[in-house]
Design a protein around this motif. Sequence first.
Motif, PDB file in Angstrom:
ATOM      1  N   GLN A 555       0.808  -1.217   0.000  1.00  0.00           N
ATOM      2  CA  GLN A 555       0.000   0.000   0.000  1.00  0.00           C
ATOM      3  C   GLN A 555       0.844   1.271   0.000  1.00  0.00           C
ATOM      4  OE1 GLN A 555      -2.457  -1.121   3.421  1.00  0.00           O
ATOM      5  NE2 GLN A 555      -4.270  -0.913   2.138  1.00  0.00           N
ATOM      6  N   ARG A 556       2.096   1.173   0.483  1.00  0.00           N
ATOM      7  CA  ARG A 556       2.933   2.362   0.538  1.00  0.00           C
ATOM      8  C   ARG A 556       3.673   2.609  -0.777  1.00  0.00           C
ATOM      9  NH1 ARG A 556       3.932   0.065   5.779  1.00  0.00           N
ATOM     10  NH2 ARG A 556       3.152   1.415   7.437  1.00  0.00           N
ATOM     11  N   ALA A 557       3.561   1.713  -1.728  1.00  0.00           N
ATOM     12  CA  ALA A 557       4.289   1.840  -2.994  1.00  0.00           C
ATOM     13  C   ALA A 557       3.688   2.949  -3.849  1.00  0.00           C
ATOM     14  CB  ALA A 557       4.251   0.516  -3.747  1.00  0.00           C
ATOM     15  N   ASP A 558       4.543   3.588  -4.662  1.00  0.00           N
ATOM     16  CA  ASP A 558       4.054   4.589  -5.609  1.00  0.00           C
ATOM     17  C   ASP A 558       3.216   3.943  -6.702  1.00  0.00           C
ATOM     18  OD1 ASP A 558       5.500   6.633  -4.285  1.00  0.00           O
ATOM     19  OD2 ASP A 558       7.334   6.029  -5.340  1.00  0.00           O
ATOM     20  N   ARG A 559       3.582   2.706  -7.034  1.00  0.00           N
ATOM     21  CA  ARG A 559       2.885   2.002  -8.092  1.00  0.00           C
ATOM     22  C   ARG A 559       2.932   0.510  -7.800  1.00  0.00           C
ATOM     23  NH1 ARG A 559       5.083   1.578 -13.924  1.00  0.00           N
ATOM     24  NH2 ARG A 559       6.769   2.780 -12.981  1.00  0.00           N
ATOM     25  N   ILE A 560       1.889  -0.195  -8.202  1.00  0.00           N
ATOM     26  CA  ILE A 560       1.827  -1.645  -8.005  1.00  0.00           C
ATOM     27  C   ILE A 560       1.700  -2.303  -9.376  1.00  0.00           C
ATOM     28  CG2 ILE A 560       0.550  -3.562  -6.958  1.00  0.00           C
ATOM     29  CD1 ILE A 560      -0.520  -1.491  -4.908  1.00  0.00           C
ATOM     30  N   LEU A 561       2.569  -3.283  -9.631  1.00  0.00           N
ATOM     31  CA  LEU A 561       2.509  -4.063 -10.859  1.00  0.00           C
ATOM     32  C   LEU A 561       1.993  -5.457 -10.513  1.00  0.00           C
ATOM     33  CD1 LEU A 561       5.997  -3.165 -12.398  1.00  0.00           C
ATOM     34  CD2 LEU A 561       3.806  -2.028 -12.797  1.00  0.00           C
ATOM     35  N   VAL A 562       0.990  -5.904 -11.200  1.00  0.00           N
ATOM     36  CA  VAL A 562       0.424  -7.233 -10.975  1.00  0.00           C
ATOM     37  C   VAL A 562       0.881  -8.135 -12.122  1.00  0.00           C
ATOM     38  CG1 VAL A 562      -1.665  -8.580 -10.588  1.00  0.00           C
ATOM     39  CG2 VAL A 562      -1.577  -6.168  -9.874  1.00  0.00           C
ATOM     40  N   MET A 563       1.598  -9.205 -11.779  1.00  0.00           N
ATOM     41  CA  MET A 563       2.136 -10.102 -12.794  1.00  0.00           C
ATOM     42  C   MET A 563       1.415 -11.442 -12.786  1.00  0.00           C
ATOM     43  SD  MET A 563       6.269  -9.486 -12.743  1.00  0.00           S
ATOM     44  CE  MET A 563       6.453 -10.499 -14.211  1.00  0.00           C
ATOM     45  N   GLU A 564       1.274 -12.007 -13.965  1.00  0.00           N
ATOM     46  CA  GLU A 564       0.732 -13.362 -14.108  1.00  0.00           C
ATOM     47  C   GLU A 564       1.279 -13.944 -15.410  1.00  0.00           C
ATOM     48  OE1 GLU A 564      -3.511 -15.558 -13.307  1.00  0.00           O
ATOM     49  OE2 GLU A 564      -3.533 -13.747 -14.540  1.00  0.00           O
ATOM     50  N   HIS A 565       1.778 -15.177 -15.327  1.00  0.00           N
ATOM     51  CA  HIS A 565       2.331 -15.882 -16.492  1.00  0.00           C
ATOM     52  C   HIS A 565       3.421 -15.058 -17.191  1.00  0.00           C
ATOM     53  CE1 HIS A 565      -0.815 -18.741 -15.832  1.00  0.00           C
ATOM     54  NE2 HIS A 565      -1.781 -17.916 -16.200  1.00  0.00           N
ATOM     55  N   GLY A 566       4.261 -14.384 -16.372  1.00  0.00           N
ATOM     56  CA  GLY A 566       5.397 -13.670 -16.931  1.00  0.00           C
ATOM     57  C   GLY A 566       5.074 -12.344 -17.580  1.00  0.00           C
ATOM     58  N   GLN A 567       3.874 -11.821 -17.363  1.00  0.00           N
ATOM     59  CA  GLN A 567       3.474 -10.551 -17.960  1.00  0.00           C
ATOM     60  C   GLN A 567       2.844  -9.648 -16.908  1.00  0.00           C
ATOM     61  OE1 GLN A 567       0.858 -12.206 -21.048  1.00  0.00           O
ATOM     62  NE2 GLN A 567       2.324 -11.529 -22.604  1.00  0.00           N
ATOM     63  N   VAL A 568       2.940  -8.333 -17.138  1.00  0.00           N
ATOM     64  CA  VAL A 568       2.238  -7.375 -16.276  1.00  0.00           C
ATOM     65  C   VAL A 568       0.821  -7.223 -16.819  1.00  0.00           C
ATOM     66  CG1 VAL A 568       2.151  -4.985 -15.473  1.00  0.00           C
ATOM     67  CG2 VAL A 568       4.363  -6.162 -15.650  1.00  0.00           C
ATOM     68  N   ILE A 569      -0.148  -7.619 -16.000  1.00  0.00           N
ATOM     69  CA  ILE A 569      -1.547  -7.565 -16.464  1.00  0.00           C
ATOM     70  C   ILE A 569      -2.318  -6.400 -15.853  1.00  0.00           C
ATOM     71  CG2 ILE A 569      -1.637 -10.040 -16.916  1.00  0.00           C
ATOM     72  CD1 ILE A 569      -3.170 -10.348 -14.252  1.00  0.00           C
ATOM     73  N   GLU A 570      -1.791  -5.811 -14.746  1.00  0.00           N
ATOM     74  CA  GLU A 570      -2.439  -4.654 -14.128  1.00  0.00           C
ATOM     75  C   GLU A 570      -1.357  -3.735 -13.578  1.00  0.00           C
ATOM     76  OE1 GLU A 570      -5.244  -5.810 -11.142  1.00  0.00           O
ATOM     77  OE2 GLU A 570      -6.100  -7.418 -12.350  1.00  0.00           O
ATOM     78  N   SER A 571      -1.647  -2.435 -13.538  1.00  0.00           N
ATOM     79  CA  SER A 571      -0.705  -1.470 -12.993  1.00  0.00           C
ATOM     80  C   SER A 571      -1.486  -0.282 -12.436  1.00  0.00           C
ATOM     81  CB  SER A 571       0.270  -1.002 -14.082  1.00  0.00           C
ATOM     82  OG  SER A 571       1.133   0.000 -13.581  1.00  0.00           O
ATOM     83  N   GLY A 572      -1.053   0.185 -11.255  1.00  0.00           N
ATOM     84  CA  GLY A 572      -1.732   1.328 -10.647  1.00  0.00           C
ATOM     85  C   GLY A 572      -1.471   1.371  -9.160  1.00  0.00           C
ATOM     86  N   THR A 573      -2.154   2.305  -8.479  1.00  0.00           N
ATOM     87  CA  THR A 573      -2.051   2.378  -7.024  1.00  0.00           C
ATOM     88  C   THR A 573      -2.986   1.345  -6.413  1.00  0.00           C
ATOM     89  OG1 THR A 573      -3.824   3.996  -6.847  1.00  0.00           O
ATOM     90  CG2 THR A 573      -1.575   4.844  -7.170  1.00  0.00           C
ATOM     91  N   HIS A 574      -2.884   1.207  -5.106  1.00  0.00           N
ATOM     92  CA  HIS A 574      -3.725   0.242  -4.404  1.00  0.00           C
ATOM     93  C   HIS A 574      -5.210   0.553  -4.640  1.00  0.00           C
ATOM     94  CE1 HIS A 574      -5.280  -2.301  -1.176  1.00  0.00           C
ATOM     95  NE2 HIS A 574      -5.885  -1.230  -0.664  1.00  0.00           N
ATOM     96  N   ALA A 575      -5.569   1.813  -4.480  1.00  0.00           N
ATOM     97  CA  ALA A 575      -6.987   2.184  -4.640  1.00  0.00           C
ATOM     98  C   ALA A 575      -7.460   1.952  -6.075  1.00  0.00           C
ATOM     99  CB  ALA A 575      -7.186   3.640  -4.241  1.00  0.00           C
ATOM    100  N   GLU A 576      -6.601   2.296  -7.052  1.00  0.00           N
ATOM    101  CA  GLU A 576      -6.989   2.125  -8.451  1.00  0.00           C
ATOM    102  C   GLU A 576      -7.192   0.648  -8.805  1.00  0.00           C
ATOM    103  OE1 GLU A 576      -4.551   6.025 -10.206  1.00  0.00           O
ATOM    104  OE2 GLU A 576      -3.695   4.003 -10.336  1.00  0.00           O
ATOM    105  N   LEU A 577      -6.323  -0.183  -8.285  1.00  0.00           N
ATOM    106  CA  LEU A 577      -6.422  -1.613  -8.615  1.00  0.00           C
ATOM    107  C   LEU A 577      -7.612  -2.267  -7.910  1.00  0.00           C
ATOM    108  CD1 LEU A 577      -2.629  -2.584  -8.528  1.00  0.00           C
ATOM    109  CD2 LEU A 577      -4.091  -2.280 -10.530  1.00  0.00           C
ATOM    110  N   ILE A 578      -7.921  -1.821  -6.711  1.00  0.00           N
ATOM    111  CA  ILE A 578      -9.107  -2.344  -6.030  1.00  0.00           C
ATOM    112  C   ILE A 578     -10.356  -1.974  -6.827  1.00  0.00           C
ATOM    113  CG2 ILE A 578     -10.570  -2.064  -3.983  1.00  0.00           C
ATOM    114  CD1 ILE A 578      -8.261  -3.847  -3.401  1.00  0.00           C
ATOM    115  N   ALA A 579     -10.349  -0.727  -7.328  1.00  0.00           N
ATOM    116  CA  ALA A 579     -11.511  -0.265  -8.094  1.00  0.00           C
ATOM    117  C   ALA A 579     -11.681  -1.033  -9.403  1.00  0.00           C
ATOM    118  CB  ALA A 579     -11.377   1.229  -8.385  1.00  0.00           C
ATOM    119  N   GLN A 580     -10.540  -1.498  -9.990  1.00  0.00           N
ATOM    120  CA  GLN A 580     -10.634  -2.238 -11.255  1.00  0.00           C
ATOM    121  C   GLN A 580     -11.274  -3.609 -11.080  1.00  0.00           C
ATOM    122  OE1 GLN A 580      -6.807  -2.459 -13.219  1.00  0.00           O
ATOM    123  NE2 GLN A 580      -6.459  -0.230 -13.093  1.00  0.00           N
TER     124      GLN A 580
END
Length: 597
Positions: A555-580
């Motif tokens: 939660q303290r990170a400037d940006r969060i990268l979500v990886m799956e199967h060797g690829q970044v599938i989501e990127s954003g802040t904690h609040a933005e990713l929860i909203a997605q």
Amino acid sequence: MNSKEQPKGRLATLRGLQPFLAPYKKQFVLAGIALVIAAGATLAIPYAFKQMIDAGFGAAGAAGAKNAAHIDLYFIALFGVACVLAVATAARFYMVSWLGERVTTDLRGAVYSHVITQSPQFFETTQTGEVLSRLTTDTTLIQTLVGTSVSMALRNALLFIGGLVMLFVISVKLSSVIIVLLAAVVLPIVVFGRRVRKLSRASQDRVADASALAGEILNAMPTVQAFTHEGDEAHRFRSSVERAFETAMQRIRARAALTVIAILLVFGAIVFVLWLGAHAVVRGSMTGGELGQFILYAAIVAGAIGALSEVIGDAQRAAGAAERLLELLSVRSPIRSPAQPEPLPARAANSAALTLRDVGFRYPSRPQTPALSHLSLDIRPGETVAVVGPSGAGKSTLFQLLLRFYDPQQGQIMLDGVDIRRLDLHALRGAIGVVPQDTVVFSANALENIRYGRAGASDEEVIAAAKMAAAHEFIEKLPQGYQSFLGERGVRLSGGQRQRIAIARALLKNPPLLLLDEATSALDAESERLVQGALQAAMAGRTTLVIAHRLATVQRADRILVMEHGQVIESGTHAELIAQGGLYASLAALQFSQDAA
């Protein structure tokens, strides 16, 4: 491992040791001089005996009394020869023993220095126990060869040649018979020598297998005991050493057969020739002194052949050892510094920019499975980026590529705008601090374990880093404080304490790029709170990549990268990713429910 450069199955393999012998030409010359003097003194002894027998004991009357007066002189001369032999032999022993120890030390150092520069790809296919076996057992065989066998071979070769010449001087007829008979000895020695070499290589391989098995189990004793597999592992090790024993016994039997055949044939030939010589003395065509001299020279020649057969066995074993060591030295790491590395550009602050462009990677041991696929990232200086995702998503692989433990098969990775493949490896890794999930603590005290992060750091800097990592308090409570020995692999510390040592090590290094791989996973709630505060201070103004599952870090990170199967599938802040409402949201919901429970 690639061994094409080394000729297999031949003593010619030993030529590969020449670079380790070349620096000590002076010592080899001195040993050679001592060897020649000792061999000459040995060959002079039978002649002295002949003089004593013929001049001192073979005469009668007045001439006999006159010759008897010279007996004391002959004995003094014989003792003088013995003194020369003793001093020269001692000098030869000292020099060749020194050479054996020196060359073995250099060889061990070269092999170890070479192995620790290999990439992780090497250790995917090579067991550490096998490497340790080559560093110990195989180098000991080389030591025997250089420190004993070579000297023995040269000495006995000189004695053989010198003795043979003297035999012909005494009696051409008897010597010719001996040569014909001894020629028949060579064939079985060669045949059995080849078998000994093959069995020696197999024996060394079985010992290496047993060492590798023992090393693996001893490093996993808590797991072995937790699953009560002590008996099974003891049985596995006994089976392994039994196989080594059986192979060794085959080698010993073959070498024993080689020795029996060589000695029987050689001495059988000599006994036959001496029988002919005895009849020559009876006929008066040879004096008693000449026969005695011939007997001694024949014994020297026979002993030299017997010793050479032993040396051939040692040389065959050493050839197998040299082959294994030179195979190890011939391995070339695919990860190397470029011939002309580029420097990293100067930074305005202690932070680095990181860029990945269409990176694709497959592990060499799993070439069909992509670990990363078309991965592109832009991380600004001073930015803190969290990387999350399920196991096997490629998070740890990303860190390994950043440290250049492997090179990607496609794309490029740039640090401050420079492709990391164009950087010196030490410069690249010197700019990166790592806190791994599986913390390594060395068999040293706490002070030196933290100082591993920066070798030249003062005690005060080490203690300051420990305080930042919330490690100072528990270190102070150890029996000798910072001087306390932490045990092999840090067995005297808890998991959380080991992790705080690793964090202190990274903080002491003070790098512009910080990689945190589950850095707080082994901490209790209180320690995590302390370390989180320390990490926040350490990450300030520094580029940081964090692999984490715990949201307190994420939660303290400037940006969060979500990886799956060797690829970044989501990127954003904690609040933005929860909203997605995507993968991150489901991972967060799962963790929230577990925390609530």
